[in-house]
Scaffold this active site. Structure first.
Site, PDB file in Angstrom:
ATOM      1  N   LEU A  73       2.373   0.037   1.884  1.00  0.00           N
ATOM      2  CA  LEU A  73       1.585  -0.275   0.694  1.00  0.00           C
ATOM      3  C   LEU A  73       0.196   0.339   0.701  1.00  0.00           C
ATOM      4  O   LEU A  73      -0.654  -0.033  -0.112  1.00  0.00           O
ATOM      5  CB  LEU A  73       1.492  -1.797   0.517  1.00  0.00           C
ATOM      6  CG  LEU A  73       2.834  -2.515   0.349  1.00  0.00           C
ATOM      7  CD1 LEU A  73       2.620  -4.002   0.135  1.00  0.00           C
ATOM      8  CD2 LEU A  73       3.635  -1.922  -0.803  1.00  0.00           C
ATOM      9  N   CYS A  74      -0.058   1.270   1.616  1.00  0.00           N
ATOM     10  CA  CYS A  74      -1.349   1.965   1.634  1.00  0.00           C
ATOM     11  C   CYS A  74      -1.345   3.105   0.617  1.00  0.00           C
ATOM     12  O   CYS A  74      -0.349   3.796   0.451  1.00  0.00           O
ATOM     13  CB  CYS A  74      -1.635   2.526   3.030  1.00  0.00           C
ATOM     14  SG  CYS A  74      -2.272   1.312   4.184  1.00  0.00           S
ATOM     15  N   HIS A  75      -2.493   3.286  -0.034  1.00  0.00           N
ATOM     16  CA  HIS A  75      -2.626   4.371  -0.994  1.00  0.00           C
ATOM     17  C   HIS A  75      -2.904   5.698  -0.278  1.00  0.00           C
ATOM     18  O   HIS A  75      -3.635   5.717   0.714  1.00  0.00           O
ATOM     19  CB  HIS A  75      -3.779   4.080  -1.969  1.00  0.00           C
ATOM     20  CG  HIS A  75      -3.522   2.927  -2.879  1.00  0.00           C
ATOM     21  ND1 HIS A  75      -3.784   1.630  -2.507  1.00  0.00           N
ATOM     22  CD2 HIS A  75      -3.029   2.871  -4.143  1.00  0.00           C
ATOM     23  CE1 HIS A  75      -3.460   0.809  -3.505  1.00  0.00           C
ATOM     24  NE2 HIS A  75      -2.999   1.547  -4.504  1.00  0.00           N
ATOM     25  N   MET A 113      -7.559   0.827   7.010  1.00  0.00           N
ATOM     26  CA  MET A 113      -6.255   0.990   7.655  1.00  0.00           C
ATOM     27  C   MET A 113      -6.129   2.358   8.309  1.00  0.00           C
ATOM     28  O   MET A 113      -5.475   2.492   9.360  1.00  0.00           O
ATOM     29  CB  MET A 113      -5.125   0.779   6.642  1.00  0.00           C
ATOM     30  CG  MET A 113      -5.062  -0.627   6.061  1.00  0.00           C
ATOM     31  SD  MET A 113      -5.106  -1.929   7.306  1.00  0.00           S
ATOM     32  CE  MET A 113      -3.688  -1.515   8.301  1.00  0.00           C
ATOM     33  N   GLU A 114      -6.758   3.367   7.728  1.00  0.00           N
ATOM     34  CA  GLU A 114      -6.730   4.697   8.334  1.00  0.00           C
ATOM     35  C   GLU A 114      -7.442   4.692   9.685  1.00  0.00           C
ATOM     36  O   GLU A 114      -6.980   5.303  10.653  1.00  0.00           O
ATOM     37  CB  GLU A 114      -7.382   5.705   7.387  1.00  0.00           C
ATOM     38  CG  GLU A 114      -6.516   6.122   6.204  1.00  0.00           C
ATOM     39  CD  GLU A 114      -6.384   5.059   5.122  1.00  0.00           C
ATOM     40  OE1 GLU A 114      -5.578   5.259   4.199  1.00  0.00           O
ATOM     41  OE2 GLU A 114      -7.079   4.022   5.190  1.00  0.00           O
ATOM     42  N   ASP A 147       1.180   6.752  26.637  1.00  0.00           N
ATOM     43  CA  ASP A 147       2.323   7.608  26.950  1.00  0.00           C
ATOM     44  C   ASP A 147       1.989   8.622  28.040  1.00  0.00           C
ATOM     45  O   ASP A 147       2.819   8.908  28.919  1.00  0.00           O
ATOM     46  CB  ASP A 147       2.773   8.335  25.682  1.00  0.00           C
ATOM     47  CG  ASP A 147       3.911   9.297  25.951  1.00  0.00           C
ATOM     48  OD1 ASP A 147       4.995   8.838  26.371  1.00  0.00           O
ATOM     49  OD2 ASP A 147       3.718  10.512  25.745  1.00  0.00           O
TER      50      ASP A 147
END
Length: 291
Positions: free
Chosen positions: A61-63, A97-98, A112
């Site tokens: 749901l991120c633009h 969010m980015e 990793d």
């Protein structure tokens, strides 16, 4: 997805951090860039930047946003590394969010590349959180700190959305320059803000601008420039609006379009500037600007 089409663009910044706990010898491998898979810090930095640019593909749901800056930095400690991601854009919604995604992917990449050098329980990615966000309504406020009285002469019946702490006096008048002049003369100095609605187009009765412009003692062209720019991205007809803004004595007079959508878009575009202007005038402590 949330509709952000009616939100104004602003310069937005987000900073997020996370911590990867690792044994001291692994931290030294990060410092020297000598893991089995190569330089882990450089690789994780690229991974974090790519993650910031593709967040809308990873989180449903991120633009999608234009990313103007994305960077990942580190602070190396004895048994942990702090990951710091900074993301910037000019857009109608933020980049929190980015930034968080950049930290997460950079941390997973470090994980990793270090796991061949220690036991799984020795590595722990922790405390991924937002540290800073700037821009949008959290930075450019849309609410006055004190209540403001406003007068809105309507050249036709319209319902405007009230925002901020504004006490509104509506009056409906005919398409008459004489009535508008009389009302402005009566209300100036009694209301800090006077908004006219209608009469800014190119029709034969659209005479609001011609009526009010000779009265303006100090114009503020940037307000309606911002309004037209905002509207132009939503309809090409915004270019035809001739709205003006400025002071008549102590009252700020702004001429809004007659259409409900046009008036709404104009207010959305200029509301942060108006809030800032009136807070400054009343000497109320504020964030940013002429402090």
């Amino acid at each position: 997805m949330k509709n952000v089409g009616m939100k104004a663009d602003s310069y937005r910044t987000a900073v997020a951090t996370g911590i990867l706990y690792a044994p001291a010898h692994c931290i030294e491998l990060l410092r020297t860039g000598n893991t089995e898979k190569g330089d882990a810090l450089k690789t994780a930095r690229i991974a974090g930047i790519l993650a910031a640019k593709r967040t809308d593909e990873l989180i449903p749901l991120c633009h999608p946003l234009p990313i103007y800056r994305a960077d990942v930095e580190y602070e190396l400690h004895e048994q942990h590394v702090e990951i710091i991601a900074t993301v910037e854009t000019i857009a109608p919604t933020g980049v929190e969010m980015e930034a968080l995604t950049a930290v997460s992917l950079a941390g997973l990449t470090l994980y990793d590349m270090l796991k061949p050098h220690c036991e799984p329980e020795d590595l722990c990615l922790d405390q991924c959180k937002l540290q800073l966000k700037k821009g949008g309504k959290s930075h450019f406020t849309r609410t006055l700190k004190q209540t403001l009285s406003a007068s809105i002469p309507l050249l036709q019946e319209k319902n405007l959305i009230q925002q901020g702490k504004i006490q509104v006096n509506y009056q409906v008048i005919a398409d008459s320059p004489e009535q508008l002049l009389a009302l402005i003369e009566q209300q100036k100095n009694h209301y800090p803000l006077i908004l006219t609605v209608g009469g800014t187009g190119l029709g034969p009765k659209d005479l609001t601008v011609e009526t009010i412009q000779p009265l303006l003692q100090r114009e503020i062209p940037g307000l309606m420039e911002a309004s037209r720019s905002f509207g132009q991205r939503r309809t090409p007809y915004a270019a035809l609006s001739r709205g003006i803004a400025g002071y008549i004595d102590t009252s700020l007079v702004i001429t809004l379009p007659g259409s409900r959508q046009g008036a709404k878009e104009s207010l959305i575009a200029i509301l942060p500037a108006l809030v800032h202007l009136f807070d400054v005038q009343k000497n109320i402590p504020h964030v940013g600007g002429y402090q």
